[in-house]
Design a protein around this motif. Structure first.
Motif, short mmCIF file in Angstrom:
data_model
loop_
_atom_site.label_atom_id
_atom_site.label_comp_id
_atom_site.label_asym_id
_atom_site.label_seq_id
_atom_site.Cartn_x
_atom_site.Cartn_y
_atom_site.Cartn_z
N PHE A 13 5.58 0.08 0.98
CA PHE A 13 5.89 -0.67 -0.24
C PHE A 13 6.63 -1.99 0.05
O PHE A 13 7.06 -2.67 -0.88
CB PHE A 13 6.73 0.18 -1.19
CG PHE A 13 6.01 1.40 -1.70
CD1 PHE A 13 4.99 1.27 -2.63
CD2 PHE A 13 6.33 2.66 -1.22
CE1 PHE A 13 4.32 2.39 -3.10
CE2 PHE A 13 5.66 3.78 -1.67
CZ PHE A 13 4.64 3.66 -2.61
N LYS A 22 5.40 -1.40 -6.87
CA LYS A 22 6.78 -0.91 -6.78
C LYS A 22 7.72 -1.76 -7.65
O LYS A 22 8.57 -1.23 -8.38
CB LYS A 22 7.26 -0.94 -5.32
CG LYS A 22 8.70 -0.50 -5.11
CD LYS A 22 9.00 -0.48 -3.61
CE LYS A 22 10.44 0.01 -3.34
NZ LYS A 22 11.44 -0.95 -3.77
N GLU A 78 9.86 -0.30 -10.88
CA GLU A 78 11.32 -0.37 -10.96
C GLU A 78 11.78 -1.23 -12.13
O GLU A 78 12.82 -0.94 -12.74
CB GLU A 78 11.87 -0.90 -9.63
CG GLU A 78 11.67 0.08 -8.48
CD GLU A 78 12.15 -0.47 -7.14
OE1 GLU A 78 12.46 -1.69 -7.08
OE2 GLU A 78 12.22 0.30 -6.17
N THR A 105 5.91 6.42 -5.50
CA THR A 105 6.10 7.14 -4.24
C THR A 105 4.76 7.40 -3.59
O THR A 105 3.69 7.27 -4.23
CB THR A 105 6.82 8.47 -4.49
OG1 THR A 105 6.06 9.25 -5.42
CG2 THR A 105 8.22 8.25 -5.04
#
Length: 559
Positions: A501, A526, A530, A537
């Motif tokens: 990532f 990612k 966030e 994941t």
């Protein structure tokens, strides 16, 4: 009259031995005085001292006698060669019981075994009494008469009392020895301490100075004893304060420094100063105050602290410079990407016009058509790269804000499938989609979420063998929604998985098989996850495939 003289003699003997017990600190010297006093008071010619043997519990002769022992050679010789175990002989009996022992006639008394040696000892009667200390019998005194004698009970009572009084000499000596041993140990600890130790009297005169203080201040013990401490180790600018603080404590009992660990400065003979850490405390001895201090040279610590400060400052400067470079890089990427987007858009538009044979604008030959398709495909690839660069630059900014609205998960997946449909069709991949019951909406930005899921789908297409199925499953757990994309590709090694990532990260497999991309898709996914309060994941088994899971908070339903 005789009885009165006898009582007076015993009283005088008691006074004499009491005085010896109170004034003497040496048992042998006291024993000699007592032997002489008892012989004189009783009229018995010989007195003898026995002490514990160096090894074991036996008693032996100390070869200390009172009286003309030279006239009794056999008694002296045998007494020097035998040992008296506890309970054996008059000496051993007195030592074992702690009570006086009387032998009226040693010639017929089996307890007095020295008379059983077949030699004439020159004496007939004997008595012994122990010197009893706190730790037990410390010595036994015995006396001899040339004639048999009946037990003298008053004398034995006096001797028993005096034996305990004489024991005080041993107790004092034991206490003194213990105190001295403690002082010696303390002196050894202080002398071997890595910290300097300095003591002064109430007036400030140095009374103690250890080896560490010598090394620290460059002055020997002989040079400093008796000197004023403030003139010896205190820098000149602190001397008045040192004197004033000591005087204030002596006058009021108050101090601002006692018992505290302070960082000050020490002075060497040449006037140079160095940093020290010092703890000072006061004790009262024989009515007089004394001051003591442990001192530690902290020069090395200060240097280490300075080095750490400099390293920290250098690190902060480096971090600031890296931030500037990172900001400049992002600004550069954004500027270049914007500059590239406009001509690329025009170029792709014209290529589409040229390639549209049905429009009749250009009639291309088969080779020309293939060239046009390659140009269109590569232009689109370049456009995707530019869009990725713009996205990662925008999503990495600290001020990124998401205007969250309820978005159906199924709608996000369908839109992402349309985005990657062309690439999947070209490689023969088939998407198997399953949305579980109960999966509703997520709170977020629809376009960004489509981009995140699309990045996961695009990654699966790139790293799967042509024609293999790709599974997309959406499920709900509590207040979270998960979208999992599973491929049956080459998989990712355990050493590379934690880095997939990161921006511009490419696996060895991607490099070895020349897979297109610069490693921004997963980083974008990612960042989007966030920004929405979620996460992405990855799990993988080399040779079997990988699963990338996007987790997002479910939208709160309004009632």
């Amino acid at each position: 009259m005789a009885g009165t003289k006898r009582e007076a003699a015993l009283v005088a003997l008691l006074d004499t031995i009491t005085a010896v017990a109170n004034t003497s600190d040496d048992l042998e010297d006291a024993a000699r005085a007592v032997l002489n006093a008892v012989c004189e008071a009783t009229g018995w010619p010989l007195g003898h001292l026995c002490v514990p043997a160096d090894i074991g519990e036996d008693f032996v002769s100390a070869d200390i006698w009172s009286g003309p022992i030279g006239d009794f050679p056999a008694l002296r010789e045998i007494s020097q060669t035998v040992r008296f175990p506890p309970g054996t002989g008059t000496i051993g009996r007195a030592a074992a019981t702690g009570q006086p022992v009387w032998s009226r006639d040693i010639a017929v008394d089996p307890l007095f075994f020295r008379a059983q040696q077949g030699r004439d000892l020159g004496v007939r009667a004997a008595f012994a009494f122990p010197i009893v200390a706190a730790d037990g019998v410390a010595a036994v005194l015995e006396f001899f008469s040339a004639q048999p004698a009946e037990p003298d009970e008053p004398l034995l009572r006096v001797m028993a009392s005096l034996g305990h009084q004489l024991g005080r000499i041993v107790d004092r000596r034991t206490a003194q020895t213990a105190v001295q041993a403690g002082r010696d140990r303390l002196r050894q600890v202080i002398d071997t301490s890595v910290e300097g130790f300095v003591s002064t009297d109430a007036a400030g005169h140095i009374t103690e100075w250890n080896a560490a203080a010598t090394r620290m201040f460059g002055r020997s013990r002989e040079q400093v004893l008796g000197r004023q401490v403030h003139e010896t180790i205190v820098p000149e600018r602190y001397r008045k304060a040192d004197q004033a603080g000591r005087a204030r404590f002596l006058a009021t009992g108050r101090s601002n420094v006692l018992g505290r660990r302070l960082e000050l400065a020490g002075a060497r003979p040449d006037g140079s100063e160095f940093p020290i850490e010092i703890v000072v405390w006061a004790t009262r001895e024989d009515g007089e105050w004394a001051f003591h201090a442990f001192i530690h040279d902290i020069t090395d610590r200060r240097r280490a602290e300075q080095a750490l400060r400099q390293a920290y400052e250098a690190e902060q400067a480096t971090v600031a410079r890296l931030r500037e470079l990172d900001a400049a890089k992002d600004a550069f990427i954004t500027a270049v990407s914007h500059e590239l987007r406009t001509p690329l858009t025009s170029l792709i538009g014209y290529l589409e016009v040229v390639a549209d044979a049905e429009a009749g604008v250009v009639e291309a030959s088969p080779p020309g058509r293939r060239m046009l398709e390659a140009m269109t495909r590569n232009a689109a690839r370049l456009q995707n790269l530019v869009e990725d660069l713009l996205a990662i630059s925008t999503l990495s900014a600290d001020h990124l804000e998401i205007e969250a609205v309820p978005v159906p998960v199924g709608e996000v997946i369908e839109a992402a499938l349309r985005v990657t449909a062309a690439a999947a069709r070209d490689s023969g991949h088939v998407f198997q989609v399953r949305v579980d019951d109960g999966v509703g909406r997520v709170a977020g930005d629809r376009d960004l979420l489509v981009r995140a899921v699309g990045a996961l789908l695009s990654n699966a297409v790139k790293f799967s063998a042509a024609g293999t199925p790709i599974t997309v499953r959406a499920s709900a757990t509590g207040q979270r929604v998960e979208v999992a994309v599973t491929d049956r590709g080459a998989g990712i090694g355990a050493d590379e998985l934690p880095h997939v990532f990161e921006r511009f990260s490419r696996t060895r497999y991607a490099d070895e098989h020349a897979i297109q991309g610069v490693g921004l898709g997963l980083a974008i996914a990612k960042a989007i996850a966030e920004a929405h309060g979620g996460a992405v994941t990855a799990t993988s088994t080399p040779g079997e495939g990988s699963t990338f899971t996007l987790t997002l908070p479910a939208a709160v339903s309004s009632s």
